[in-house]
Design a protein around this motif. Sequence first.
Motif, PDB file in Angstrom:
ATOM      1  N   ARG A  18       0.680  -1.166  -0.024  1.00  0.00           N
ATOM      2  CA  ARG A  18       0.035  -0.033  -0.010  1.00  0.00           C
ATOM      3  C   ARG A  18       0.956   1.140  -0.022  1.00  0.00           C
ATOM      4  NH1 ARG A  18      -4.623  -1.893   4.345  1.00  0.00           N
ATOM      5  NH2 ARG A  18      -5.598  -3.316   2.826  1.00  0.00           N
ATOM      6  N   GLU A  21       2.415   2.623   3.369  1.00  0.00           N
ATOM      7  CA  GLU A  21       3.531   1.881   3.932  1.00  0.00           C
ATOM      8  C   GLU A  21       4.777   2.238   4.229  1.00  0.00           C
ATOM      9  OE1 GLU A  21       2.747  -0.733   5.990  1.00  0.00           O
ATOM     10  OE2 GLU A  21       0.434  -1.055   5.426  1.00  0.00           O
ATOM     11  N   LYS A  41      -0.138  -0.130  -4.446  1.00  0.00           N
ATOM     12  CA  LYS A  41      -1.750   0.000  -4.580  1.00  0.00           C
ATOM     13  C   LYS A  41      -2.107   1.341  -3.614  1.00  0.00           C
ATOM     14  CE  LYS A  41      -4.139  -3.099  -6.026  1.00  0.00           C
ATOM     15  NZ  LYS A  41      -4.749  -3.499  -7.115  1.00  0.00           N
ATOM     16  N   ASP A  42      -3.110   1.978  -4.131  1.00  0.00           N
ATOM     17  CA  ASP A  42      -3.938   3.000  -3.327  1.00  0.00           C
ATOM     18  C   ASP A  42      -5.370   2.523  -2.806  1.00  0.00           C
ATOM     19  OD1 ASP A  42      -4.710   5.315  -2.207  1.00  0.00           O
ATOM     20  OD2 ASP A  42      -5.021   6.302  -3.824  1.00  0.00           O
ATOM     21  N   VAL A  43      -5.583   2.210  -1.857  1.00  0.00           N
ATOM     22  CA  VAL A  43      -6.696   1.592  -1.606  1.00  0.00           C
ATOM     23  C   VAL A  43      -7.812   2.667  -0.985  1.00  0.00           C
ATOM     24  CG1 VAL A  43      -7.846   0.010   0.043  1.00  0.00           C
ATOM     25  CG2 VAL A  43      -5.576  -0.599  -0.660  1.00  0.00           C
ATOM     26  N   ASN A  49      -9.281  -0.531  -5.569  1.00  0.00           N
ATOM     27  CA  ASN A  49      -7.863  -0.796  -5.704  1.00  0.00           C
ATOM     28  C   ASN A  49      -7.445  -0.200  -6.980  1.00  0.00           C
ATOM     29  OD1 ASN A  49      -7.556  -2.150  -3.232  1.00  0.00           O
ATOM     30  ND2 ASN A  49      -7.954  -3.912  -3.859  1.00  0.00           N
TER      31      ASN A  49
END
Length: 161
Positions: A18, A21, A41-43, A49
């Motif tokens: 992510r 993180e 990833k950008d949640v 996603n």
Amino acid sequence: MKVEDILRKKGTRIGMVRINETVTTALRLMKAENTGALVVKDVCRTEGNTVVGVISERDVVRALVDRGPAILEQAVSALMTRDPYCCSPSDSVRHVLSLMDEHGIRHVPVLEGSTLVGVVSVRDLIRRQLEELSGEGVPAAAATAAATAAEGWDFPVVANQ
């Protein structure tokens, strides 16, 4: 040969991290996945996603040299390559190799529309090339003899010298 052929053979496991993180977390994930890069990833609850970048060992090493060890506690977003070059499953392997060569990259996310379906790495392409050269399904001794004859060598080739 198409990218989908590579993915079918290797499977679709994708190393991801992510965006918020830490770099240390990303490095631990790379080690656990035995890979040199992760898809970032950008949640978002409203958008789902989304692939926003790639972070590689090379990104981390360059940042360590330029900025020092403090970068290890920064967010992945500080080091990642944004808007990475991507391909589709129907793209040719030649196209992916050209992307890698032209842009100096080793990992290419594979998107079907906007959905991440895999990642193709230089290692995947080398493995596939070696399989083709060895005549997959042909006994190893016959493949070695054929390769030796094809390359015009007049001395025995021994593996793992």
